[in-house]
Design an enzyme around this catalytic site. Structure first.
Site, PDB file in Angstrom:
ATOM      1  N   GLU A 263       0.868  -1.176   0.000  1.00  0.00           N
ATOM      2  CA  GLU A 263       0.000   0.000   0.000  1.00  0.00           C
ATOM      3  C   GLU A 263       0.905   1.225   0.000  1.00  0.00           C
ATOM      4  O   GLU A 263       1.442   1.611   1.029  1.00  0.00           O
ATOM      5  CB  GLU A 263      -0.908  -0.018   1.240  1.00  0.00           C
ATOM      6  CG  GLU A 263      -1.939  -1.136   1.227  1.00  0.00           C
ATOM      7  CD  GLU A 263      -2.976  -0.962   0.139  1.00  0.00           C
ATOM      8  OE1 GLU A 263      -3.201   0.192  -0.306  1.00  0.00           O
ATOM      9  OE2 GLU A 263      -3.569  -1.963  -0.287  1.00  0.00           O
ATOM     10  N   CYS A 297      -1.969   9.409   2.251  1.00  0.00           N
ATOM     11  CA  CYS A 297      -1.521   8.829   0.976  1.00  0.00           C
ATOM     12  C   CYS A 297      -2.470   9.123  -0.174  1.00  0.00           C
ATOM     13  O   CYS A 297      -2.064   9.106  -1.340  1.00  0.00           O
ATOM     14  CB  CYS A 297      -1.315   7.327   1.120  1.00  0.00           C
ATOM     15  SG  CYS A 297      -2.795   6.424   1.629  1.00  0.00           S
TER      16      CYS A 297
END
Length: 551
Positions: A263, A297
């Site tokens: 991720e 993110c």
């Protein structure tokens, strides 16, 4: 702070000597928070001395493998108990978690509740509500040749898995995958980020009181410890963090062909066209950008819009920032701080190119950077070369949606892509002509919270996905299982495969193996109801005729 770490009081602040296990060798820094009188001012000094003796991970991994081999984590009731204990930890230590997040990031309580503690509680509750169904073998459809067979997809835990967390959401990004790895029946080696030192300390000291220490050990440390840990052989690795470190993790996994989920991140674009109600659009963009001070993110990394929209965007942004944070943004309790001096300096370097249209102020002692909008940026400027991960928002001028799509497609695939437009055609254009980990129209970040949607990247923004059931599925191997019997009928039907071969046997096998168009489930249900109706009609008529004859 807990008593097992040394504390020395000074007139101005408390210095906490954190064990070298928390060290990030690449980031030597001090952190100091200057806040209003109601806040406790604290400095955390991280010891950056080399670790004299690396922890031997062989014993830790061997205990995990022994526990898994003995079937300890395969027992679903055991898994449920661990998850219930994890939920109890979230409930009993919610304030401790919020305080740790405040100490590491000066995170506003509301953001910590929404993005960390409530998120974690709901995640575990969802698993507990559904685990009995998730662990069941799936029963796929069968072809004619397998009509008498037992066909299953078995949910097989991988074994001993490694979960490496990130510093920007240091509890959620670590414990969400950990919970599903537990639910899936694995032993889990838990590695919190050492950069968020207070949260790592909370995990190390609190989590072992609630879950089995043999099956779920916690390992703290910096780059050196993580490198040693990655030399071990795991059955699965789940990593959240930067693309650069993700490449290192992937390379380490390749040695043993270990499957992994990465991720990562990237530069998530946000396109705004002329059709939107700009005040609402700018509010949503700025909220998504400034959540956790931009250290998210999937925060919008840059805006794509026309020059005309840019002028109005900046005007709206100034007014909104004043409404949210007041005249002196630095004094607002609702804006987080940059995690450390290293990242502060990196962000300040990004503001040296282009024209600052909004903000631009900073305070190195407080790791404060004012929400900043930069215009007149060039594609090769530093702010457009790597993920920003801070409260800086560049605007790139484009004349049309097609030009924006061309710009997006000329770069690495982002983790998220945002389009704000009233035009369904424009939204569909971006959806079908770009590639990104996720896509969200007319809002920012909110797709992350939908646990029925898989969350993950593509290309340089990551591989694999998770959230909700998708996280559980990440940590199980879907083992294909076919069961046959040795009875005469089954043997007769399959005898055509044995020599001596013949045209007749080939014809029978061809008929049995032929792929047929399946009947839609709707039609099957209709056929069943129709057949049931005919059967009931026949029985009623038969009964009534019997009554009449008996008279």
């Amino acid at each position: 702070m807990e008593a097992n770490n040394k504390e020395t009081a000074t007139k101005e602040h408390t210095v906490l000597e954190i064990p070298s296990g928390y060290v990030d060798d690449a980031n030597k820094y001090n952190r100091e928070f200057h806040t209003d009188n109601s806040r406790h001012m604290e400095i955390i000094d991280l010891d950056t001395e080399p670790v004299d003796k690396m922890t031997s991970y062989d014993d830790i991994l061997q205990r995990c493998r022994t526990a898994f081999a003995n079937g300890k984590t395969r027992d679903v009731s055991f898994r449920k108990k661990q998850l219930e204990n994890l939920l109890r930890m979230y409930e009993e230590h919610e304030n401790d978690m919020i305080n740790a997040l405040d100490a590491d990031l000066r995170r506003p309580k509301q953001e910590s509740l929404v993005a960390e503690t409530e998120f974690l509680k709901n995640d575990v509750k969802n698993i507990l509500y559904n685990i009995d169904e998730w662990v069941k073998p799936e029963l796929p459809s069968k072809s004619m040749v397998n009509v008498l067979d037992d066909v299953q997809i078995y949910k097989d835990p991988y074994g001993v898995v490694l979960v490496i967390g990130a510093w920007n959401y240091p509890l959620q990004l670590l414990l969400v995958p950990v919970a599903s790895a537990i639910a899936a029946g694995n032993c889990v080696v838990i590695k919190p980020s050492e950069v968020a030192a207070n949260c790592a300390k909370f995990i190390q000291e609190t989590l072992p009181k609630y879950i089995d220490n043999e099956c779920y050990p916690i390992i703290c440390g910096g780059a050196q410890e993580t490198s040693e840990l990655l030399k071990q052989r795991f059955d699965y690795i789940f990593y959240t963090g930067s693309t650069r470190v993700g490449q290192i993790v992937h390379a380490a996994a390749n040695k043993y062909l270990t499957p992994c989920t990465l991720e990562l991140g990237g530069k998530s674009p946000c396109y705004v066209d002329k059709s939107v109600e700009l005040n609402t659009a700018v509010k949503r963009i700025l909220w998504g950008k400034l959540m956790n001070c931009g250290q998210t993110c999937i925060a919008p990394d840059y805006v794509l819009c026309s020059k005309e929209t840019e002028v109005e965007f900046i005007k709206e942004a100034k007014q909104i920032l004043k409404e949210w944070y007041g005249d002196n943004i630095k004094d607002s309790p609702d804006l987080s701080r940059i995690i450390n001096k290293t990242n502060f300096d990196r962000l300040m370097g990004m503001m040296k190119h282009g024209t600052i249209a909004v903000g631009g102020n900073s305070n190195a002692n407080e790791l404060f950077i004012e929400p900043t909008i930069i215009v007149d940026v060039k594609p090769d400027d530093p702010v457009m070369q790597s993920e920003i991960f801070g409260p800086i928002l560049p605007i790139v001028s484009v004349e049309s949606a097609y030009e924006a799509i061309k710009f997006i497609n000329s770069r690495e695939k982002p983790l998220a892509l945002y389009v704000l437009s009233k035009s369904k055609k424009t939204i569909e254009l971006f959806k079908t002509h770009t590639s990104s980990g996720g896509f969200c129209s007319n809002d920012i970040l909110s797709h992350f919270s939908v646990d029925t949607l898989p969350f993950g990247g593509v290309g340089f923004s990551g591989m694999g996905s998770y959230h909700g059931k998708y996280t559980f599925d990440t940590f199980v191997h879907r083992k294909s299982c076919l069961g046959k019997n040795l009875k005469a009928l089954g043997e007769k039907l399959s005898s055509g495969r044995y020599p001596p071969y013949s045209e007749r046997k080939a014809s029978i096998l061809s008929f049995l193996l032929r792929k047929r168009r399946p009947l839609p489930n709707l039609y099957l249900s209709h056929i069943f109801v129709f057949g049931l109706g005919i059967g009931l009609t026949f029985l009623v008529n038969h009964y009534m005729q019997g009554k009449l004859l008996s008279r």
